[in-house]
Design a protein around this motif. Sequence first.
Motif, PDB file in Angstrom:
ATOM      1  N   ALA A 279       0.788  -1.245  -0.026  1.00  9.76           N
ATOM      2  CA  ALA A 279      -0.288   0.040  -0.005  1.00  9.76           C
ATOM      3  C   ALA A 279       1.005   1.296  -0.139  1.00  9.76           C
ATOM      4  CB  ALA A 279      -0.858   0.063   1.105  1.00  9.76           C
ATOM      5  N   VAL A 280       0.211   2.510  -0.182  1.00 11.74           N
ATOM      6  CA  VAL A 280       0.779   3.780  -0.223  1.00 11.74           C
ATOM      7  C   VAL A 280       0.796   4.159   1.224  1.00 11.74           C
ATOM      8  CG1 VAL A 280       0.751   6.163  -0.955  1.00 11.74           C
ATOM      9  CG2 VAL A 280       0.468   4.306  -2.719  1.00 11.74           C
ATOM     10  N   VAL A 281       1.752   4.883   1.828  1.00 11.26           N
ATOM     11  CA  VAL A 281       1.596   5.727   2.888  1.00 11.26           C
ATOM     12  C   VAL A 281       2.124   6.988   2.995  1.00 11.26           C
ATOM     13  CG1 VAL A 281       2.631   5.721   5.315  1.00 11.26           C
ATOM     14  CG2 VAL A 281       2.065   3.563   4.415  1.00 11.26           C
ATOM     15  N   ILE A 282       1.597   7.917   3.329  1.00 14.66           N
ATOM     16  CA  ILE A 282       1.688   9.411   3.205  1.00 14.66           C
ATOM     17  C   ILE A 282       2.552   9.917   4.376  1.00 14.66           C
ATOM     18  CG2 ILE A 282       0.892  11.610   2.763  1.00 14.66           C
ATOM     19  CD1 ILE A 282       0.051   9.953   0.593  1.00 14.66           C
ATOM     20  N   HIS A 283       3.587  10.887   4.045  1.00 12.18           N
ATOM     21  CA  HIS A 283       4.311  11.409   5.173  1.00 12.18           C
ATOM     22  C   HIS A 283       4.650  12.735   4.731  1.00 12.18           C
ATOM     23  CE1 HIS A 283       8.672  11.153   3.637  1.00 12.18           C
ATOM     24  NE2 HIS A 283       7.852  10.313   2.934  1.00 12.18           N
ATOM     25  N   ASN A 284       4.493  13.641   5.691  1.00 11.01           N
ATOM     26  CA  ASN A 284       4.910  15.055   5.321  1.00 11.01           C
ATOM     27  C   ASN A 284       6.449  15.251   5.337  1.00 11.01           C
ATOM     28  OD1 ASN A 284       6.038  16.004   7.895  1.00 11.01           O
ATOM     29  ND2 ASN A 284       4.008  16.824   8.156  1.00 11.01           N
ATOM     30  N   LEU A 285       6.948  16.534   4.756  1.00 11.36           N
ATOM     31  CA  LEU A 285       8.157  16.552   4.404  1.00 11.36           C
ATOM     32  C   LEU A 285       9.177  16.867   5.696  1.00 11.36           C
ATOM     33  CD1 LEU A 285       9.222  19.671   2.560  1.00 11.36           C
ATOM     34  CD2 LEU A 285       7.137  19.700   3.762  1.00 11.36           C
ATOM     35  N   HIS A 298       9.126  -2.131   4.269  1.00 14.51           N
ATOM     36  CA  HIS A 298       7.883  -3.154   4.566  1.00 14.51           C
ATOM     37  C   HIS A 298       7.114  -3.275   3.309  1.00 14.51           C
ATOM     38  CE1 HIS A 298       8.873  -2.598   8.872  1.00 14.51           C
ATOM     39  NE2 HIS A 298       8.219  -3.513   9.142  1.00 14.51           N
ATOM     40  N   GLY A 299       7.645  -3.231   2.205  1.00 15.95           N
ATOM     41  CA  GLY A 299       7.049  -3.096   1.058  1.00 15.95           C
ATOM     42  C   GLY A 299       6.122  -2.156   0.485  1.00 15.95           C
ATOM     43  N   GLY A 300       6.004  -0.834   1.405  1.00 18.05           N
ATOM     44  CA  GLY A 300       4.918   0.161   0.805  1.00 18.05           C
ATOM     45  C   GLY A 300       5.765   1.151  -0.106  1.00 18.05           C
ATOM     46  N   THR A 301       4.713   1.971  -0.495  1.00 17.46           N
ATOM     47  CA  THR A 301       5.347   3.018  -1.393  1.00 17.46           C
ATOM     48  C   THR A 301       4.954   4.324  -0.403  1.00 17.46           C
ATOM     49  OG1 THR A 301       4.529   1.901  -3.365  1.00 17.46           O
ATOM     50  CG2 THR A 301       4.846   4.352  -3.571  1.00 17.46           C
ATOM     51  N   ALA A 302       6.204   5.150  -0.415  1.00 15.69           N
ATOM     52  CA  ALA A 302       6.045   6.278   0.344  1.00 15.69           C
ATOM     53  C   ALA A 302       5.803   7.475  -0.516  1.00 15.69           C
ATOM     54  CB  ALA A 302       7.469   6.709   1.257  1.00 15.69           C
ATOM     55  N   VAL A 303       4.914   8.425  -0.105  1.00 15.14           N
ATOM     56  CA  VAL A 303       4.811   9.582  -0.804  1.00 15.14           C
ATOM     57  C   VAL A 303       4.574  10.820   0.084  1.00 15.14           C
ATOM     58  CG1 VAL A 303       2.914  11.011  -2.071  1.00 15.14           C
ATOM     59  CG2 VAL A 303       2.979   8.205  -2.431  1.00 15.14           C
ATOM     60  N   ARG A 315      -3.999  14.085  -0.773  1.00 14.27           N
ATOM     61  CA  ARG A 315      -3.137  12.830  -1.192  1.00 14.27           C
ATOM     62  C   ARG A 315      -3.617  11.627  -1.012  1.00 14.27           C
ATOM     63  NH1 ARG A 315      -0.576  12.810  -5.412  1.00 14.27           N
ATOM     64  NH2 ARG A 315       1.590  12.237  -4.789  1.00 14.27           N
ATOM     65  N   MET A 316      -4.035  11.250   0.142  1.00 14.88           N
ATOM     66  CA  MET A 316      -4.638  10.019   0.426  1.00 14.88           C
ATOM     67  C   MET A 316      -6.000   9.575  -0.507  1.00 14.88           C
ATOM     68  SD  MET A 316      -4.462   9.726   4.624  1.00 14.88           S
ATOM     69  CE  MET A 316      -4.795   8.122   4.550  1.00 14.88           C
ATOM     70  N   ALA A 317      -6.714  10.703  -0.716  1.00 16.83           N
ATOM     71  CA  ALA A 317      -7.662  10.222  -1.495  1.00 16.83           C
ATOM     72  C   ALA A 317      -7.177  10.055  -3.048  1.00 16.83           C
ATOM     73  CB  ALA A 317      -8.834  11.699  -1.655  1.00 16.83           C
ATOM     74  N   GLN A 318      -6.154  10.911  -3.445  1.00 14.08           N
ATOM     75  CA  GLN A 318      -5.594  10.538  -4.835  1.00 14.08           C
ATOM     76  C   GLN A 318      -4.800   9.411  -4.960  1.00 14.08           C
ATOM     77  OE1 GLN A 318      -3.060  14.188  -4.994  1.00 14.08           O
ATOM     78  NE2 GLN A 318      -4.616  15.440  -6.112  1.00 14.08           N
ATOM     79  N   THR A 319      -4.132   8.861  -3.969  1.00 13.10           N
ATOM     80  CA  THR A 319      -3.468   7.633  -4.021  1.00 13.10           C
ATOM     81  C   THR A 319      -4.171   6.408  -3.500  1.00 13.10           C
ATOM     82  OG1 THR A 319      -2.446   8.119  -1.916  1.00 13.10           O
ATOM     83  CG2 THR A 319      -1.233   9.147  -4.021  1.00 13.10           C
ATOM     84  N   GLY A 320      -5.237   6.587  -2.764  1.00 12.57           N
ATOM     85  CA  GLY A 320      -5.599   5.338  -2.044  1.00 12.57           C
ATOM     86  C   GLY A 320      -4.884   4.919  -0.930  1.00 12.57           C
ATOM     87  N   ALA A 321      -3.911   5.906  -0.286  1.00 13.69           N
ATOM     88  CA  ALA A 321      -2.924   5.477   0.609  1.00 13.69           C
ATOM     89  C   ALA A 321      -3.683   4.864   2.001  1.00 13.69           C
ATOM     90  CB  ALA A 321      -2.409   6.761   1.066  1.00 13.69           C
ATOM     91  N   VAL A 322      -3.202   3.942   2.549  1.00 16.81           N
ATOM     92  CA  VAL A 322      -3.868   3.174   3.759  1.00 16.81           C
ATOM     93  C   VAL A 322      -3.585   4.153   5.159  1.00 16.81           C
ATOM     94  CG1 VAL A 322      -1.764   1.950   4.204  1.00 16.81           C
ATOM     95  CG2 VAL A 322      -4.103   0.951   5.035  1.00 16.81           C
ATOM     96  N   PHE A 323      -2.504   5.104   5.010  1.00 18.32           N
ATOM     97  CA  PHE A 323      -2.234   5.695   6.265  1.00 18.32           C
ATOM     98  C   PHE A 323      -1.426   6.881   5.892  1.00 18.32           C
ATOM     99  CE2 PHE A 323       0.991   5.753   9.726  1.00 18.32           C
ATOM    100  CZ  PHE A 323       0.273   6.434  10.643  1.00 18.32           C
ATOM    101  N   GLY A 324      -1.437   7.658   6.814  1.00 15.40           N
ATOM    102  CA  GLY A 324      -0.596   9.069   6.630  1.00 15.40           C
ATOM    103  C   GLY A 324       0.000   9.668   8.094  1.00 15.40           C
ATOM    104  N   GLY A 325       0.934  10.200   8.116  1.00 12.07           N
ATOM    105  CA  GLY A 325       1.601  10.749   9.514  1.00 12.07           C
ATOM    106  C   GLY A 325       2.309  11.901   9.350  1.00 12.07           C
TER     107      GLY A 325
END
Length: 453
Positions: A279-285, A298-303, A315-325
């Motif tokens: 899955a995609v996981v979002i993090h801010n810079l 862990h096999g995910g894609t960081a955005v 970005r979560m809505a655009q990418t279907g990310a499972v989680f963001g922090g």
Amino acid sequence: MSPDLSQIVKAYDVRGVVPDQWDESLAEVFGAAFATVTGATALVVGHDMRPSSPGLSRAFARGAASRGADVTEIGLCSTDGLYFASGHLDLPGAMFTASHNPARYNGIKMCRAGAAPVGQDTGLAEIRDLAQRWAATGLPAGAATPGTITARDVLGDYAGFLRSLVDLSGIRPLKVVVDAGNGMGGHTVPTVLDGLPVDLVPMYFELDGTFPHHEANPLDPKNLVDLQARVRETGADLGLAFDGDADRCFAVDERGEPVSPSAVTALVAARELAAHPGAVVIHNLITSRSVPEVIAEHGGTAVRTRVGHSFIKQRMAQTGAVFGGEHSAHYYFRDFWNADTGMLAALHLLAALGTQDGPLSDLVASYERYAGSGEINSTVDDQAGRTAAVRAAFATEEDVTFDELDGLTVSTPGWWFNLRASNTEPLLRLNVEAGDAAEVARLRDRVLAIVRG
């Protein structure tokens, strides 16, 4: 003379001093404008424990009902409790809170159905402009049939929904100190943790919007001191601290040492990726480099995104990310309508700690890989000029790269720092990360000498 609403309508919410900048009459206007702009025929409203919150919330409900919208009042709730109600009931919503601001402040966080954020680019500017006009002229005639206002308690449903998202069935007994800061955590935590093998040590659970013990902002280290001391005194397994509206959660380990929000982000990311491989996981810079490293491991894609909940949610809505922090301890979950909930992050911490025998410090050690400065603010008149001077000073460094996703980020393989301007104040905010504290201090001092010089 009508007030200038541009002074209290910020990028993501309404916030100002009551009654100096806004009051119940303006709250009623905002309610009417919200119902009109969103086209809502029904909506949900909640509020925190501030002395002004019940009156403001009820006035907003009256304004919305005057436009024909049926209003469900859920009363006292956390901000993520309001997001739950918006998602669960599929209704637009409004939360009355000023989070960790002093008692004289209050505000409104608004969302569309499904907890979709309302910001300047997604309706808030239109709500402001309509409210500004009606504040000057008075509300026009209302709907032929006004909407209803009814009460509904959703705290039990909120707690049950969060508990359904994390498997806590096999955790060992844990002693947990919780500092609610006299905020809404004192209302939500007992219900969410009820029935778990948790020895709860409550601190400042009395709802008091004057914040008699300390500011309800755990991002400031001085507001964690009482929690740290109590964890050490009681021999607790961990401590949790919530901010005023209880949408952010901070942790300290069994030694009373703070666990960085980046480490919590990495830990929860690893758990979510175990359940949702690839899955995609979002993090801010501003989050630690450890976060994208752990996501990749862990096999995910960081955005990587800009700082701010509207960017994360978009970005979560655009990418279907499972989680963001975020570095500020906002944690966003796909299973929670892409909205932020510190309580769900806290349950993940309890599940991770409670299913292994070691202490929290050992559990998070693999996620705490670098030294960081925390956020350092400098008051400057010429934000752009000072930023340009910093860029020029580092332009000749070897292996340096620059990006301007959000402010200026300067990176090398061994360190990075970000310098970005506040949207609302004449401030530059600096965050530095490096391999050790000495290198952080060297970089911090070098950049601040330019910024403050």
